[in-house]
Design an enzyme around this catalytic site. Structure first.
Site, PDB file in Angstrom:
ATOM      1  N   GLU A   1     -13.213  12.335  13.631  1.00 25.26           N
ATOM      2  CA  GLU A   1     -12.583  12.818  12.311  1.00 25.26           C
ATOM      3  C   GLU A   1     -13.324  13.821  11.519  1.00 25.26           C
ATOM      4  O   GLU A   1     -14.367  14.229  11.990  1.00 25.26           O
ATOM      5  CB  GLU A   1     -12.322  11.802  11.464  1.00 25.26           C
ATOM      6  CG  GLU A   1     -10.920  10.769  11.748  1.00 25.26           C
ATOM      7  CD  GLU A   1     -10.603   9.680  10.481  1.00 25.26           C
ATOM      8  OE1 GLU A   1     -11.049   9.909   9.470  1.00 25.26           O
ATOM      9  OE2 GLU A   1      -9.666   8.862  10.945  1.00 25.26           O
TER      10      GLU A   1
ATOM     11  N   ASP B   1      -7.151   4.031   9.335  1.00 24.58           N
ATOM     12  CA  ASP B   1      -8.571   3.937   8.638  1.00 24.58           C
ATOM     13  C   ASP B   1      -8.617   2.583   8.059  1.00 24.58           C
ATOM     14  O   ASP B   1      -9.974   2.203   7.869  1.00 24.58           O
ATOM     15  CB  ASP B   1      -8.955   5.325   7.832  1.00 24.58           C
ATOM     16  CG  ASP B   1      -9.305   6.733   8.599  1.00 24.58           C
ATOM     17  OD1 ASP B   1      -9.587   6.450   9.837  1.00 24.58           O
ATOM     18  OD2 ASP B   1      -8.904   7.551   8.004  1.00 24.58           O
TER      19      ASP B   1
ATOM     20  N   HIS C   1       0.785  -1.152  -0.140  1.00 26.19           N
ATOM     21  CA  HIS C   1       0.127   0.032   0.027  1.00 26.19           C
ATOM     22  C   HIS C   1       0.864   1.458   0.002  1.00 26.19           C
ATOM     23  O   HIS C   1       0.431   2.260   0.222  1.00 26.19           O
ATOM     24  CB  HIS C   1      -1.033  -0.106   1.120  1.00 26.19           C
ATOM     25  CG  HIS C   1      -2.241  -0.608   0.676  1.00 26.19           C
ATOM     26  ND1 HIS C   1      -3.641   0.424   0.545  1.00 26.19           N
ATOM     27  CD2 HIS C   1      -2.602  -1.796   0.543  1.00 26.19           C
ATOM     28  CE1 HIS C   1      -4.526  -0.659  -0.019  1.00 26.19           C
ATOM     29  NE2 HIS C   1      -4.016  -1.692   0.180  1.00 26.19           N
TER      30      HIS C   1
END
Length: 535
Positions: free
Chosen positions: A286, A175, A113
């Site tokens: 958030e 997340d 990633h």
């Protein structure tokens, strides 16, 4: 014109020709030597006594040259699938022993990633960390705080499921949970719990690390503390994390998940800062920016329930810049009444648009793994493996309004290419001994432009347009001297890296000279270039 040659000039010319020929021959010998060195490397690697194995086939190399960013592809020479930590140590030691004359470098790759080739090693060795299954995950409940020992290649989603069997879970998350422990700890690991518990690097007790010399070192804040803090947020420059001890806390069963909207940025940030500074507050805070989105609240209805359906149905989001505050309160089933009362008290202090209150109740696992649901949908449509030109910024609190006025008011015209996150964190929860670079102020904001580009598009959803937009944002930040720092940073020159680290650069450089003196590790970060010398 005629030229006459004296015997002396003929000798000089002969010497020049000799030197010229010798130089060409010498360069040719170097080229041959380099070529011979390159061709001999695979056989020397194959002779390493490994429990796992090395792959040299084209498919493995191609897979190791891809990442989530989908923009850079640098093929390695080999891919290591380690069975044990000793496989990793032996491989790095082998590269180290070849000395500065070898071109080989080593990169640790987790779940792939990275955004800009950071886990790639052009012509080097990529270590597939997910192959490392030892040590076996082990939860320790008899200590305070409780903790779990995990492999550096373990995914956070697997840690969640295993620790929940004991009624426990890590305190700080990202997340998206389908990332490796070593990957997030090499950056920071930030999500909506960071205001309360700090990033993931603030919730680690011990690390096992393989340095750039192939040495296996156990470390903590008290034992080998310099290496411990170097590696946390160290972008893979000082060692490969092969084991980590993660702090745990009692896990809730359920989550009350809430969204509200603001049209006024000042009210939005004031409420965010109020909540992260309160003692008894939400467990997750958030926010995100929404620009020119049609039917926003109708889209929310598929997952959330409006408090006032009639008022919500009349709310128009078209052509507006809105700011969503996203909150979560953890609770157990028997605590539902008390949780609802707490939520109502907290919300009563906020200045959101009353008709936009939406909420739902989900399991703890479903909340934490929420992004994976989107991944599954995007994969089914072939929209996951596209370029992701993300830009993540850490912005001082005193500059966030200046930033928002220009970026959300002028540069960014829509948010249909992906979410734009914005939320504050407390600097007091970050350890300044680690390698991560953050703004100087007590409160700073994470602003993340998580865009996806449509391949072959020349419009506003195309890669070139988004990259140009990112460049405009960065140029504004520099021009306005906002003191912004990149999170998941990417630069092309050491001068830019020096500016990024600022006063921390000398410490970073010193740590590199101690733990990876030949610059073998993480070449994809483009911070240090391995120097090749000829003996």
């Amino acid at each position: 014109m005629r030229y006459s040659y004296s015997p002396r000039s003929l000798v000089v010319e002969h010497n020049i020709l000799f030197l010229r020929g010798f130089t060409i021959l010498f360069i040719s010998c170097i080229a041959v030597r380099l070529d011979l060195g390159l061709s001999s490397i695979p056989s020397s690697l194959k002779s390493l006594p490994l429990g796992g194995h090395l792959n040299f086939d084209e498919l493995s190399l191609r897979n190791a040259a891809r990442d989530f960013g989908n923009r850079y592809q640098y093929h390695p020479m080999a891919v290591l699938h380690p069975e044990s930590v000793s496989d990793i140590a032996a491989t790095i030691k082998h590269v180290w022993m070849r000395g500065p004359s070898s071109h080989l470098t080593v990169a640790a790759r987790g779940h792939g990633h990275s955004l800009q080739g950071q886990a790639q090693a052009h012509g080097g060795i990529v270590i597939n960390m997910e192959s490392l299954k030892v040590p076996k995950m082990q939860v320790h409940v008899g200590n305070f705080p409780p903790y779990v020992d995990v492999s550096g290649g373990e995914l956070w989603i697997n840690i969640l499921h295993e620790t929940l069997r004991y009624g426990l879970a890590p305190r700080s998350w990202t997340d998206y949970l389908h990332l490796t422990v070593g990957g997030t700890l090499s950056n920071a690991g930030v999500s909506g719990q960071a205001f309360k518990h700090g990033p993931q690097i603030s919730n680690v007790q011990q690390l096992e690390i393989v340095t750039g010399t192939g040495e296996v070192v156990n470390s903590s804040a008290e034992h080998n503390g310099e290496l411990f803090h170097s590696v946390l947020g160290g972008l893979g420059q000082f060692g490969i994390i092969t084991r980590a001890r993660i702090v745990l806390e009692p896990a809730p069963a359920m989550v009350k998940w809430i969204r509200v909207l603001y049209s006024d940025f000042t009210a939005f940030t004031r409420d965010q800062e109020l909540l992260i500074s309160s003692e008894n507050t939400f467990d997750y805070i958030e926010g995100f920016v929404i620009i020119n989105r049609t039917g926003l609240l109708n889209n929310w209805r598929s997952s959330f329930n409006p408090q006032d359906p009639v008022q919500a149905s009349h709310f128009k989001s078209d052509g507006r810049t809105l700011f969503c505050l996203e909150l979560a309160k953890y609770f157990n089933v028997e605590e539902i009444d008390a949780a609802n009362q707490e939520v109502e008290e907290h919300l009563s202090r906020l200045s959101y648009i009353q008709s936009t209150l939406f909420s739902t109740e989900v399991t703890f696992v479903d909340f934490l793994d929420r992004v994976h649901v989107s991944e599954v949908k995007l994969r089914s449509k072939g929209l996951w493996d596209v370029p992701h030109p993300w830009l993540n910024l850490l912005i001082p609190r005193s500059k966030i309004h200046n930033f928002a006025e220009v970026v959300f008011g002028n540069i960014l015209t829509e948010t249909s290419n992906g979410p734009v996150l914005i939320y504050p964190v407390n600097k007091s929860k970050w350890d300044n001994r680690t390698s991560v670079v953050i703004p100087e102020e007590d409160i700073f904001y994470l602003v993340a432009f998580l865009t996806s580009a449509v391949p072959s598009s020349n419009g506003t959803d195309g890669l070139e347009y988004i990259l140009s937009q990112n460049k405009r944002i960065l140029e504004f930040c520099q021009r306005a001297q906002l003191g912004v720092k990149q999170y998941l940073p990417h630069y092309n020159t050491q001068q830019e890296w020096r500016a990024h680290f600022g006063p921390q650069w000398e410490t970073f450089l010193q740590r590199k000279s101690v733990y990876d003196p030949l610059a073998i590790l993480a070449p994809g970060q483009r911070i240090f270039q391995k120097a090749i010398t000829f003996s």
